[in-house]
Enzyme design. Structure first.
Site, mmCIF file in Angstrom:
data_model
loop_
_atom_site.group_PDB
_atom_site.id
_atom_site.type_symbol
_atom_site.label_atom_id
_atom_site.label_comp_id
_atom_site.label_asym_id
_atom_site.label_seq_id
_atom_site.Cartn_x
_atom_site.Cartn_y
_atom_site.Cartn_z
ATOM 1 N N SER A 63 14.157 -44.138 -11.145
ATOM 2 C CA SER A 63 13.029 -43.261 -10.839
ATOM 3 C C SER A 63 12.986 -43.096 -9.320
ATOM 4 C CB SER A 63 11.726 -43.876 -11.352
ATOM 5 O OG SER A 63 10.650 -43.069 -10.947
ATOM 6 N N ARG A 85 -3.264 3.085 8.341
ATOM 7 C CA ARG A 85 -3.581 1.848 7.609
ATOM 8 C C ARG A 85 -2.372 0.936 7.507
ATOM 9 N NH1 ARG A 85 -5.860 3.737 2.139
ATOM 10 N NH2 ARG A 85 -7.365 2.065 2.299
ATOM 11 N N LYS A 116 0.833 -1.197 0.000
ATOM 12 C CA LYS A 116 0.000 0.000 0.000
ATOM 13 C C LYS A 116 0.871 1.253 0.000
ATOM 14 C CE LYS A 116 -3.888 -0.223 1.910
ATOM 15 N NZ LYS A 116 -4.529 -0.848 3.028
ATOM 16 N N ARG A 160 -2.726 -1.295 -5.947
ATOM 17 C CA ARG A 160 -1.863 -2.438 -5.672
ATOM 18 C C ARG A 160 -2.234 -3.552 -6.641
ATOM 19 N NH1 ARG A 160 -4.402 -4.440 0.099
ATOM 20 N NH2 ARG A 160 -6.453 -4.971 -0.689
ATOM 21 N N CYS A 195 8.942 -40.091 -9.300
ATOM 22 C CA CYS A 195 7.519 -40.457 -9.403
ATOM 23 C C CYS A 195 6.818 -40.416 -8.049
ATOM 24 C CB CYS A 195 7.353 -41.823 -10.045
ATOM 25 S SG CYS A 195 8.054 -43.158 -9.067
ATOM 26 N N MET A 230 -5.472 -7.206 8.173
ATOM 27 C CA MET A 230 -4.912 -6.370 9.234
ATOM 28 C C MET A 230 -5.787 -5.148 9.449
ATOM 29 S SD MET A 230 -0.865 -6.780 8.806
ATOM 30 C CE MET A 230 -0.871 -6.261 7.123
ATOM 31 N N HIS A 268 -15.693 -8.176 1.701
ATOM 32 C CA HIS A 268 -14.657 -8.981 2.350
ATOM 33 C C HIS A 268 -14.738 -10.431 1.903
ATOM 34 C CE1 HIS A 268 -13.025 -11.400 5.708
ATOM 35 N NE2 HIS A 268 -12.093 -10.456 5.714
ATOM 36 N N GLY A 271 -7.848 -7.354 3.934
ATOM 37 C CA GLY A 271 -8.771 -7.525 5.054
ATOM 38 C C GLY A 271 -8.187 -8.252 6.250
ATOM 39 N N TYR A 276 12.821 -35.994 -16.179
ATOM 40 C CA TYR A 276 11.371 -35.720 -16.123
ATOM 41 C C TYR A 276 10.880 -35.797 -14.688
ATOM 42 C CZ TYR A 276 10.816 -40.682 -15.309
ATOM 43 O OH TYR A 276 10.893 -41.911 -14.734
HETATM 44 C C1 PEP Z 1 7.345 -43.729 -3.787
HETATM 45 O O1 PEP Z 1 7.700 -44.404 -2.840
HETATM 46 O O2 PEP Z 1 7.634 -42.539 -3.926
HETATM 47 C C2 PEP Z 1 6.489 -44.315 -4.826
HETATM 48 C C3 PEP Z 1 6.166 -43.627 -5.905
HETATM 49 O O3 PEP Z 1 6.009 -45.556 -4.595
HETATM 50 P P1 PEP Z 1 4.766 -45.855 -3.634
HETATM 51 O O4 PEP Z 1 4.169 -44.564 -3.255
HETATM 52 O O5 PEP Z 1 3.851 -46.712 -4.417
HETATM 53 O O6 PEP Z 1 5.433 -46.570 -2.509
#
Ligand code: PEP
Ligand code: MG
Length: 932
Positions: free
Chosen positions: A817, A92, A22, A336, A885, A103, A454, A101, A905
């Protein structure tokens, strides 16, 4: 002496750290010579110093403030506390990241019985003077002194009830004098002291109250929710008051330069004539649309439109503006960055690129990736909506669909929400004290208040559906119900709100998935992200329909297909159980045969060896367990093959990582405790069958099997590759299913790229003893089918030992992975199933850990292992494919880490693929600070 206080003109827009959003906006506008009432800003550093010193103003701050006040006096020609020509100021808050809203603000500071007379005389408007005074006592009493706002409202309501129109504008001067008298009495009764007449005392306490609101509950809750640091502090802006309540040639309003709900390019906001700032936001009266100002005050509207355009172009960003019109003259009180829904944020960013105002990079950097999910939230099924009981229509203040039970106060909403109930918070109007309930509610419904009330502003900031100003409903928060057209909805009843249309329904309404392809701007933005990112985005998908979703969202492969999930389907589970119950005995006979055959291979002419093979073969052939085991595997094979065929078809041309069975086998059997109770009860009652007609004998066999598989620490027990080595025929069946599916689909013209993933490897020898046989099983299928597919074998990295010995493991594995769910569990030694419920959330709350390591990758520990692992793995095998993963694959901060660690990835659930695409682009572009 340190400088704690700056006149507006001494700052600029880049000083948000020190001035708050502000203060920085006011400074920038003042320098641009826009009509900004003069004032000064006390820095965030002063706030932090105030707390450090045990709630004492830092040395010199107050003197600097008084000095600045003198300059303001000379600029305005008025004097603070002067009955002849009084200066009034507002105090303010304003933090680096706007917290609408959250503070406190106090207006009309500088009024006492003397200056009130002066104000009345100068303006020739006695009523106005008394109205200003009652507002000061009310705001000061509530905000600075903590007197319940409802007590003041109660007094006001009593007076309003005496007027014909029942509005605050209907109160006469005499009535306002009565209000002031009653307010003062209330103040004295509550605090035991008189309301201060000393204007400097008012100012001092006002500043302290704004500082204190930094650590108010709602501000703390908001910062926790939005991951804003608690040590930034708030600045305090002290500004000359201008009055929108000087009659009907005066007004006050708020407006966004674009629609913060949809992103449409038009002024969006509202105003109230003859009102003061807080009236619009607090939803006291339902205000008028900003477009109506065009008719009411055409010149002011044009001027405001010009200022709005100028500010948006200047900041190259949507602005959230506050203005006041005092007797026909426009004043700007705030500019703002406008808080907006994710949908609006994406549209605005993309539109600004098309308008040539910002670059594609800036557009990508402006969007918080995790908010994209809001665009892809389920919405009400139109058909189900017609079946639902329509109650009323209010303002579509924040989009999205929500169903839940009605709660009429924030505490109940919070308690229920934290218990996992879906709650819709229903209030006459919300105010900052409701924020803790809003944070857990699925949606918010208010009877009063407009699109910038609000409720609306906070809901949009939180990304929650909100229907505001739904005047047809009558909320009775004492009785905890609302009524509409003769129908009553009580606390705990289900209601559904559609924040996109403003509709409110009784009961629950089914939702359907959104249509990603219709989100044109998002699709365009993600297209830009794809051009810039180097990190691939794959998805975790177990079924063809998940894979199809993943592909629609832009996934470039499947990073994890958890095969065991397919085992849980009803028709399959009996075969899975048959396989498990016979696996131990059968596999021991099959293993014995294997050993005997190996022995014979070493000494082909040895009689004893020949006899041993014959005996083992006989034992296998005559074993009911082997028959049942092989029979079950033979049943499961076509199921799995069909699943994989479906996934390969959908993922035509893209890699698909299929993980071999991972969890401990007991997960597929009934629980030990349940079985024990059932068997014991049946025995005690002398019954032979249970309710489902299962024989006691059968249950006893199951109980014995389950008992024999019990482990103290199943997550550290017989699972992953350990299970695969113990029961190799299960893995061979899975590999066969994968390659039969792959060959079949390739023969049909689908381009398949199977990658077989071995879970939970800890020692290279585990791959040494198993991978060869599995690869041989794969080749066998390809030979049989006469089709050759491109494939890989690799492993998950889920235990520290695997990461530490990655160089050896990569001799076998063609890809890694990171299963960071398990890797976090095994690195920290925290049970992933128990830690959050037991201690981990407390660790996060109390900052023992910076964040939940199961959500946001722990860079210092787990991350270090990952980096070492990638380096060692690629030293052995330079073309090693590396991905992640675990759940972290969809978390923006973790994605940034994966980019930096050189992964190929990230793989996440299909709905997080868009988030990951944008987060990966942002990682490639480098860090920026976004308003939160
Ligand atoms: C993990 O352990 O990150 C994984 C992907 O396998 P899960 O969650 O099936 O054990
Ligand atoms: Mg795992």
């Amino acid at each position: 002496m340190k400088k704690w206080v700056y006149l507006f003109e001494e700052g600029n827009k880049d000083m948000r750290d020190l001035f708050g959003g502000k203060g920085a906006g006011l400074a920038e506008m003042a320098n641009a010579r826009l009509p900004v009432p003069p004032g000064f800003t006390i820095t965030t550093e002063a706030c932090n110093e105030y707390f450090r010193a045990g709630k004492q103003f830092p040395e010199g701050m107050w003197e600097q403030a008084l000095e600045a006040l003198k300059t303001v006096e000379s600029r305005t020609g008025k004097k603070f506390g002067d009955p002849g020509n009084p200066l009034l100021v507002s105090v303010r808050s304003g933090a680096k990241f706007s917290m609408p809203g959250m503070m406190d603000t106090v207006l009309n500071i500088g009024l006492n019985p003397d200056t009130l007379q002066g104000l009345a005389a100068l303006t020739g408007n006695e009523r106005f003077g008394w109205d200003a005074y009652r507002r000061l006592i009310q705001m000061f009493g509530k905000t600075v002194k903590g007197i319940s706002g409802e007590k003041f409202e109660h007094v006001l309501k009593r007076y309003k009830a005496k007027t014909p129109g029942k509005q605050d504008t209907d109160l006469t001067t005499e009535m306002l004098q009565g209000v002031v008298k009653d307010y003062k009495a209330l103040y004295k009764k509550e605090l035991g002291i008189d309301f201060p007449d000393d204007v400097l005392e008012q100012l001092k306490q006002g500043i302290e109250a704004v500082f204190a609101s930094w650590f108010g509950k709602r501000a703390v809750d908001y910062r926790n929710y939005n991951k804003i640091s608690h040590d930034l502090g708030t600045a305090v802006s002290v500004q000359t008051m201008v009055f929108g309540n000087m009659g009907f040639d005066s007004a006050t309003g708020v407006a966004f330069t674009r629609d913060p709900a949809t992103g449409a390019k038009e002024l969006y906001g509202e105003y109230l004539a003859n009102a003061q700032g807080e009236d619009v936001v607090a939803g006291i009266r339902t205000p008028k649309k900003i477009a109506e100002l065009k008719d009411d005050m055409p010149e002011v509207y044009q001027q405001f439109q010009d200022v709005a355009n100028m500010l948006e172009n200047h900041y190259r960003e949507v602005q959230d503006l506050e203005f006041t019109v005092e007797r026909g003259k426009l004043y700007m009180l705030q500019t703002r960055t406008g808080k907006r829904t994710a949908k609006a944020a994406v549209k605005i960013a993309v539109d600004l690129v098309h308008e040539g105002i910002i670059t594609k990079q800036e557009a990508m950097q402006r969007i918080e990736p995790s908010t994209i999910n809001q665009l892809l939230l389920p919405r009400f099924d139109d058909k189900a909506k017609t079946a639902g009981a329509f109650l009323a229509k209010g303002l579509n203040a924040s989009p999205g669909a929500a169903t839940g039970v009605a709660a009429f106060d924030a505490d109940t909403a919070e308690a229920w929400g934290k218990n996992g109930r879906a709650v819709i918070l229903v209030r006459p109007e919300t105010n900052p004290d409701d924020v803790h309930g809003m944070l857990v509610a699925k949606g918010i419904l208010t009877q009063r208040g407009g699109a910038t009330s609000h409720a609306a502003v906070v809901a949009r900031g939180l990304g929650k559906p909100c229907v505001a100003g739904c005047e047809a409903i009558h909320v009775d928060d004492d009785k905890k119900l609302f009524s509409v057209n003769g129908r009553v909805i009580k606390e705990g009843d289900f209601i559904s709100i559609d924040g996109t249309t403003g509709e409110v329904f009784a009961g629950q309404i089914a939702t359907i998935a959104p249509d990603f392809s219709k989100e044109q701007e998002l699709v365009e933005l993600l297209g830009w992200a794809d051009e810039i990112r180097s990190l691939g985005v794959w998805a975790n998908a177990d079924y063809p329909k998940d894979a199809a979703n993943a592909r629609m969202f832009g996934a470039e492969g499947i990073g994890l297909c958890r095969t065991e999930h397919m085992f849980f389907e009803q028709v399959r589970l009996p075969f899975v159980q048959q396989m498990i119950l016979n696996a131990g005995e059968a596999q021991s006979k099959l293993d014995a045969l294997g050993r005997a055959e190996a022995d014979l291979a070493r000494r082909p002419d040895n009689k004893e060896a020949k006899a041993a093979v014959a005996a083992a073969k006989k034992a296998v052939a005559s074993s009911p367990a082997v028959k049942a085991y092989k029979g079950a595997l033979a049943k499961l094979l076509p199921f799995q093959r069909k699943d994989f065929e479906g996934i390969f078809k959908v993922m035509d041309g893209l890699p698909v990582i299929i993980r071999l069975i991972d969890p401990p086998l007991h997960e597929f059997l009934p629980s030990y405790e349940d079985l024990l109770v059932e068997v014991t009860t049946l025995k005690a009652l002398g019954k032979r069958k249970n309710k489902e007609g299962k024989a006691l004998k059968e249950l006893e066999v199951m109980l014995a099997a389950v008992a024999s598989m019990r482990e103290m620490n199943p997550m550290l027990g017989l699972r992953g590759i350990r299970l695969g080595i113990t029961y190799p025929d299960i893995l061979k069946m899975q590999v066969r299913a994968i390659f039969e599916a792959a060959c079949n689909m390739q023969a049909k013209g689908v381009k398949v790229k199977p990658e077989v993933m071995i879970p939970l490897t800890g020692h290279v020898n585990e791959l040494a003893v198993s991978q060869g046989a599995l690869e041989e099983a794969a080749k066998q299928v390809m030979r049989e089918k006469g089709v050759w597919v491109e494939y890989k074998f690799g492993t998950m990295i889920e235990v520290p030992r695997a990461a530490l010995t990655a160089g050896e493991i990569a001799q076998y594995a063609q890809f890694f992975s990171f299963g960071t769910n398990d890797l976090t569990q095994t690195t920290y030694g925290y049970s992933r199933d128990d830690a959050e419920g037991k201690f981990l959330l407390r660790y996060v709350d109390e900052k023992i850990l910076p964040s939940n390591p199961f959500q946001e990758l722990d860079r210092d520990g787990v991350g270090k292992l990952i980096k070492m692992c990638v380096e060692a793995g690629r030293t052995t095998r330079p073309d090693l494919e590396v991905g992640i993963c675990g759940e972290h694959g969809g978390d923006p901060s973790s994605i940034e880490f994966c980019h930096q660690a050189g992964l190929n990835y990230v793989s996440c659930s299909p709905f997080r693929v868009p988030i990951a695409r944008l987060a990966a682009a942002q990682a490639a572009l480098g860090a920026v600070v976004r308003d939160k």
